[in-house]
Motif scaffolding. Structure first.
Motif, PDB file in Angstrom:
ATOM      1  N   ALA A 153       0.818  -1.217   0.000  1.00 17.55           N
ATOM      2  CA  ALA A 153       0.000   0.000   0.000  1.00 17.55           C
ATOM      3  C   ALA A 153       0.848   1.262   0.000  1.00 17.55           C
ATOM      4  N   PHE A 171     -10.056   1.225  -0.854  1.00 13.51           N
ATOM      5  CA  PHE A 171      -9.367  -0.041  -0.582  1.00 13.51           C
ATOM      6  C   PHE A 171      -8.229   0.160   0.418  1.00 13.51           C
ATOM      7  N   LEU A 172      -7.461   1.230   0.239  1.00 11.49           N
ATOM      8  CA  LEU A 172      -6.344   1.496   1.141  1.00 11.49           C
ATOM      9  C   LEU A 172      -6.832   1.797   2.554  1.00 11.49           C
ATOM     10  N   LEU A 175      -7.725  -1.570   4.073  1.00 16.07           N
ATOM     11  CA  LEU A 175      -6.627  -2.538   4.104  1.00 16.07           C
ATOM     12  C   LEU A 175      -6.127  -2.858   5.513  1.00 16.07           C
ATOM     13  N   TYR A 186      -6.455  -5.386  -4.998  1.00 14.65           N
ATOM     14  CA  TYR A 186      -7.082  -4.343  -5.810  1.00 14.65           C
ATOM     15  C   TYR A 186      -6.320  -4.266  -7.125  1.00 14.65           C
ATOM     16  N   SER A 217      -2.468  -6.994   0.455  1.00 17.18           N
ATOM     17  CA  SER A 217      -2.136  -6.839   1.878  1.00 17.18           C
ATOM     18  C   SER A 217      -0.939  -7.675   2.286  1.00 17.18           C
TER      19      SER A 217
END
Length: 587
Positions: A153, A171-172, A175, A186, A217
């Motif tokens: 990330a 998404f981040l 996460l 993603y 992740s």
């Protein structure tokens, strides 16, 4: 944690007379390039407005202090450049007299890996120029099998694209709340990677195809460059990720066992080195080691890769530090030997407090029942110095306590010869065996063993006092205030650090218990523990074996639990170990 300190020796880190030395040391580090500032992705508490360590973020991604949702922020931080000393740290582990498990943990923490750095070209349809993504791998022989790239990330490319991609931003945000084993990824839209072998004419078309790029992740920002090449055919984690995100796409196998072109077990990644398959184009048939060398030669020639090493160890971020102090020390001492793996657990601190309360109640009850006198142990007797007489040791339990006292200085004296006033020992009287670890107080074992019932089974109450005194002395040396309060309750005339510590008097070998506990195994499996008369020391070989077998067969434990099911007279072999402490019947 019941700590006690001499306040006349108090110092404060905010005192100029103290922090001037800290400043001098820091400036020396800074001048020599060992202290520096750099931006880093950190856990940020927006309420307390402070950086948090990973341990201060709970499983829901919230701060353990304010309860706020923790944010990931790129902030300027101070670092110590400890990475300059990583090879020395690794090399010097071999010279340490530490348990192998601890040294192995340290090596894993340093995390030295040898392999290759490889550059993948990036094409982004909405961006004119995107830098190459560099990955580190220990398996360059699998480069023909790369089917995707995965980024952390915090990778610069991810941060750049997140500025314009709201779905990526979402998404981040989610996460940090995903479990570590999550396979969710993603897919970066309109962004593709190119395998550096794609420019070679003989490379198979499948390897020349552009590669999808995921944010995942499982990719760690502090390993390599925060990017990994995904090889589903030859990595268990990559295989699981690929099957979760691209279930309909086939897995490419580029390495197999010699004389095989497909893995021996279908749908399972082949993770060992082997021989390159036909999917590896011109290198098919080469061993993994030779193929790795050839691939590195090709990459180096075109500036697309090189041999390299990487380390898990990163420079030390010092902008956020905590002082754990006595709570940590007490937690560690009460939980496990220093060679054991131990995770911090706040709930255990409450357990330490309960243990001290139990010891307090136990000692006062013992004192009320019997009182305490000064004693000396010698030749199976204890001398009552107050009455100038001798008392015979009356029971096995009492003898066990005395034996522990005599065994302790012998076991620990040599280890702490350089600091004779600093013994850290433990006592446990359970089953007449000392359960102790050098350098560690284990009160939890002591309390479970030293109960009032032991004193009431024929033990002279003064013997228990002989064991309690050294325990309190050890706890006091660890800075435990409560131990001194307990000491004053049972010893009003001599201060705790002026009282003599147990010493050897040559009676250890004479303090032999009347009975022996024997662990009984059948075909190597423990079936019961029995107790019988202690065999004479002159018994050896078959005579000792006969004694032990008779003691086992005559014991009620054997008769009740095993005797009706197993006829040891038919045993092919009887193995007696440690003078009868263990016997194994091989049927």
């Amino acid at each position: 944690m019941n700590g006690e300190w001499d306040w006349d020796k108090e110092l404060a880190t905010c005192d100029p007379d103290f922090y001037k030395h800290t400043q001098t040391l820091f400036l020396l580090l800074h001048v020599n390039g060992l202290a520096y500032q750099a931006k880093s992705m950190v856990n940020y508490d927006p309420v307390d407005q402070t950086v948090l360590a990973n341990e201060q973020v709970d499983s829901d991604g919230k701060s353990w202090r304010s309860g706020a949702q923790v944010e990931k922020r790129m902030l300027k931080q101070w670092f110590f450049k400890i990475s300059d000393f990583r090879q020395e740290l690794l090399d010097d582990l071999d010279g340490l007299d530490w348990p192998e498990r601890i040294k192995s943990m340290q090596k894993n923490w340093l995390g030295k890996s040898e392999g290759a750095k490889i550059k993948f070209g990036i094409t982004a349809f909405k961006h004119k120029s995107i830098p190459d993504v560099e990955v580190f791998t220990t398996r360059p022989d699998t480069l023909y099998g790369v089917q995707y790239l995965a980024l952390a990330a915090t990778h610069p490319l991810v941060q750049t694209l997140a500025a314009e991609d709201t779905n990526l931003q979402t998404f981040l945000t989610e996460l940090p709340n995903m479990p570590p084993e999550s396979k969710m990824g993603y897919l970066l839209p309109d962004v593709r990677a190119t395998n550096p072998l794609a420019f070679e004419k003989a490379t198979p078309d499948a390897t020349k195809a552009s590669l999808p790029i995921y944010v995942a992740s499982y990719v760690l920002s502090d390993y390599g460059e925060g990017a990994v090449m995904g090889v589903p055919g030859h990595d268990t984690r990559d295989h699981a990720f690929w099957k979760c995100n691209r279930p309909d796409d086939p897995v490419r196998v580029v390495v197999a066992a010699p004389a095989q072109d497909v893995p021996a077990v279908p749908h399972v990644p082949f993770i060992q080195p082997g021989q390159l398959t036909s999917h590896s184009g011109p290198l098919a048939g080469l061993s993994s080691s030779k193929a790795a060398q050839e691939i590195l030669r090709i990459l180096t020639k075109h500036g697309r890769g090189e041999a390299a090493e990487t380390w898990r160890l990163r420079d030390w971020l010092i902008s956020r530090q905590r002082y754990w102090a006595d709570a940590t020390r007490a937690h560690i001492l009460f939980q496990a030997p220093v060679s054991e793996v131990l995770e911090w657990d706040e709930n255990k601190i409450a357990g330490v407090t309960r243990w001290m309360r139990r010891l307090y109640d136990h000692l006062h009850e013992w004192r009320a029942e019997a009182g305490f006198l000064g004693l000396e142990c010698k030749f199976g007797f204890t001398r009552n110095t107050a009455a100038s007489g001798w008392r015979f040791i009356r029971s096995n339990g009492e003898m066990g306590m005395t034996r522990v006292l005599q065994d302790t200085p012998q076991a620990f004296g040599n280890r702490f010869a350089s600091t004779p006033k600093n013994y850290f020992i433990s006592f446990a009287i359970d089953d007449d065996k000392p359960l102790s670890h050098p350098g560690l107080v284990e009160p939890h074992q002591f309390v479970e063993s030293l109960r009032l019932e032991n004193a009431r089974k024929g033990n002279h109450p003064e013997t228990g006092r002989e064991v309690l005194y050294p325990l309190l002395m050890d706890l006091a040396k660890e800075g435990n205030r409560e131990s001194k309060k307990l000491w004053r309750a049972v010893q009003e005339t001599i201060r705790i650090f002026h009282y003599p510590y147990p010493t050897e008097d040559g009676t250890l070998e004479m303090l032999t218990p009347d009975t022996l506990k024997c662990s009984v195994q059948v075909n190597g499996k423990l079936r019961c523990v029995v107790e019988f008369d202690q065999p004479e020391s002159i018994l050896k070989g078959e005579a000792l074996e006969d004694w032990v077998v008779k003691g086992v067969l005559d014991s009620p434990e054997w008769k009740d639990k095993v005797g009706q099911k197993v006829n040891v007279r038919e045993a092919k072999k009887t193995i007696v170990v440690k003078g009868g402490k263990l016997v194994n019947f091989v049927m």
